[in-house]
Design a protein around this motif. Structure first.
Motif, PDB file in Angstrom:
ATOM      1  N   ALA A 138       1.115  -0.949  -0.283  1.00 55.94           N
ATOM      2  CA  ALA A 138       0.264   0.186  -0.039  1.00 55.94           C
ATOM      3  C   ALA A 138       0.377   1.242  -0.094  1.00 55.94           C
ATOM      4  O   ALA A 138       0.691   1.963  -0.947  1.00 55.94           O
ATOM      5  CB  ALA A 138      -0.868   0.154   1.272  1.00 55.94           C
ATOM      6  N   GLY A 139       1.887   1.124   0.823  1.00 53.80           N
ATOM      7  CA  GLY A 139       2.897   2.567   0.789  1.00 53.80           C
ATOM      8  C   GLY A 139       3.569   2.876  -0.887  1.00 53.80           C
ATOM      9  O   GLY A 139       3.596   4.183  -1.020  1.00 53.80           O
ATOM     10  N   ARG A 140       4.428   1.310  -1.025  1.00 57.95           N
ATOM     11  CA  ARG A 140       4.570   2.177  -2.123  1.00 57.95           C
ATOM     12  C   ARG A 140       3.469   2.284  -3.648  1.00 57.95           C
ATOM     13  O   ARG A 140       3.837   3.219  -4.255  1.00 57.95           O
ATOM     14  CB  ARG A 140       5.911   1.418  -2.243  1.00 57.95           C
ATOM     15  CG  ARG A 140       4.930  -0.145  -3.061  1.00 57.95           C
ATOM     16  CD  ARG A 140       6.170  -1.577  -4.051  1.00 57.95           C
ATOM     17  NE  ARG A 140       5.731  -2.515  -3.434  1.00 57.95           N
ATOM     18  CZ  ARG A 140       5.421  -3.307  -4.966  1.00 57.95           C
ATOM     19  NH1 ARG A 140       4.611  -2.480  -5.691  1.00 57.95           N
ATOM     20  NH2 ARG A 140       4.592  -4.274  -4.683  1.00 57.95           N
ATOM     21  N   MET A 141       2.349   1.223  -3.581  1.00 59.61           N
ATOM     22  CA  MET A 141       1.706   2.252  -4.459  1.00 59.61           C
ATOM     23  C   MET A 141       0.572   3.737  -4.490  1.00 59.61           C
ATOM     24  O   MET A 141       0.676   3.961  -5.471  1.00 59.61           O
ATOM     25  CB  MET A 141      -0.112   0.828  -4.564  1.00 59.61           C
ATOM     26  CG  MET A 141       0.838  -0.762  -4.910  1.00 59.61           C
ATOM     27  SD  MET A 141       1.263  -1.045  -6.838  1.00 59.61           S
ATOM     28  CE  MET A 141      -0.579  -0.719  -7.464  1.00 59.61           C
ATOM     29  N   CYS A 142       0.248   3.846  -3.434  1.00 60.18           N
ATOM     30  CA  CYS A 142       0.309   5.262  -2.733  1.00 60.18           C
ATOM     31  C   CYS A 142       1.696   6.163  -2.837  1.00 60.18           C
ATOM     32  O   CYS A 142       0.687   7.430  -3.763  1.00 60.18           O
ATOM     33  CB  CYS A 142       0.083   5.685  -1.827  1.00 60.18           C
ATOM     34  SG  CYS A 142      -2.216   4.527  -1.082  1.00 60.18           S
ATOM     35  N   SER A 143       2.544   5.650  -3.043  1.00 64.13           N
ATOM     36  CA  SER A 143       3.774   6.988  -3.573  1.00 64.13           C
ATOM     37  C   SER A 143       3.554   7.401  -4.884  1.00 64.13           C
ATOM     38  O   SER A 143       3.527   8.920  -5.186  1.00 64.13           O
ATOM     39  CB  SER A 143       4.580   6.370  -2.908  1.00 64.13           C
ATOM     40  OG  SER A 143       5.451   5.633  -4.020  1.00 64.13           O
ATOM     41  N   VAL A 144       3.039   6.355  -5.654  1.00 65.46           N
ATOM     42  CA  VAL A 144       2.899   6.669  -7.195  1.00 65.46           C
ATOM     43  C   VAL A 144       2.007   7.791  -7.022  1.00 65.46           C
ATOM     44  O   VAL A 144       2.104   8.894  -7.755  1.00 65.46           O
ATOM     45  CB  VAL A 144       2.507   5.629  -7.674  1.00 65.46           C
ATOM     46  CG1 VAL A 144       2.517   5.606  -9.215  1.00 65.46           C
ATOM     47  CG2 VAL A 144       3.724   4.900  -7.914  1.00 65.46           C
ATOM     48  N   ILE A 145       0.506   7.587  -6.881  1.00 66.56           N
ATOM     49  CA  ILE A 145      -0.253   8.839  -6.759  1.00 66.56           C
ATOM     50  C   ILE A 145       0.437  10.002  -5.858  1.00 66.56           C
ATOM     51  O   ILE A 145       0.015  10.438  -6.584  1.00 66.56           O
ATOM     52  CB  ILE A 145      -1.652   8.120  -5.670  1.00 66.56           C
ATOM     53  CG1 ILE A 145      -2.687   6.964  -6.366  1.00 66.56           C
ATOM     54  CG2 ILE A 145      -2.537   9.423  -6.243  1.00 66.56           C
ATOM     55  CD1 ILE A 145      -2.576   7.038  -7.591  1.00 66.56           C
ATOM     56  N   GLU A 146       1.015  10.250  -5.419  1.00 65.31           N
ATOM     57  CA  GLU A 146       0.963  10.999  -4.327  1.00 65.31           C
ATOM     58  C   GLU A 146       2.003  12.168  -4.910  1.00 65.31           C
ATOM     59  O   GLU A 146       1.636  12.914  -5.167  1.00 65.31           O
ATOM     60  CB  GLU A 146       1.712  10.538  -3.070  1.00 65.31           C
ATOM     61  CG  GLU A 146       1.800  12.154  -1.981  1.00 65.31           C
ATOM     62  CD  GLU A 146       3.406  11.434  -1.243  1.00 65.31           C
ATOM     63  OE1 GLU A 146       3.892  12.257  -0.190  1.00 65.31           O
ATOM     64  OE2 GLU A 146       3.250  10.575  -0.248  1.00 65.31           O
TER      65      GLU A 146
END
Length: 199
Positions: A138-146
């Motif tokens: 979740a952290g790395r996937m959300c970092s793309v959105i961020e």
């Protein structure tokens, strides 16, 4: 809606098309292929996956993407490349969109997924068998959105990834407990799930 676990802006201005790669040779062989050493250069799209993309592109019902980011595994790269050629869009490999690493189960039977998902429901932080935790995915996937949310103007962005990471990302975007990611119906190969910008 803010992606839990990150510092992404509370309001999204981009439209995202979250796409699972087409049916792959790993799917056909019922194998878990999750390590980059196995997945970047082998186990690309199967004939079924190629046909899925043919059908998708012949009857495209989504906004045309302004740009495409994809996992650097062969199956996702081939999927993204087919779409990019159709619309004349450039692709960018993004390692943060890679398959979830399934540790000791990598290269083994796809039946191992079920054992991992049982543990996921107990704790999103577990790393049994050396598996990448749901929280880490979740952290790395959300970092793309961020990172994307800091760019302007608003765009339609296609993200091509894998089943488990996308289900985890969607669960995070909805603000639901990460250990419930398998409550979602499984994402079909070559399917697209839109995430609209916030009003």
């Amino acid at each position: 809606m803010k992606c839990q676990t990150t510092n992404a802006p509370a309001l999204r201005h981009h439209r995202y098309l979250l796409m699972r790669h087409g049916h792959s040779q790993a799917n056909a062989a019922d194998l878990i292929i999750s390590h980059p050493d196995l997945g970047r250069d082998a186990y690309g799209l199967s004939p079924t996956g190629q046909a899925q993309l043919d059908a998708l592109l012949a009857d495209w019902g989504w906004p045309i993407p302004d740009r495409i980011l994809h996992s650097d595994f062969l199956r996702t790269t081939q999927t993204a490349t087919r779409i990019a050629r159709r619309f004349g869009v450039e692709t960018t490999p993004e390692p943060c969109l890679r398959e979830r690493h399934f540790g000791d189960m990598d290269g083994g039977s796809a039946e191992g997924y079920g054992e991992v998902w049982v543990r996921d429901a107990e704790s999103p932080d577990h790393q049994a068998w050396g598996v990448e935790s749901v929280t880490a995915v979740a952290g790395r996937m959300c970092s793309v959105i961020e990172r994307l949310e800091h760019s302007r103007p608003a765009e339609t962005i296609l993200l091509v990834s894998h089943g488990d990471p996308l289900q985890i990302l969607l669960t995070a975007l909805e603000g639901k407990p990460l250990n419930r990611h398998r409550d979602r119906p499984p994402l079909a190969p070559a399917s697209i799930t839109p995430v609209e910008p916030d009003a």
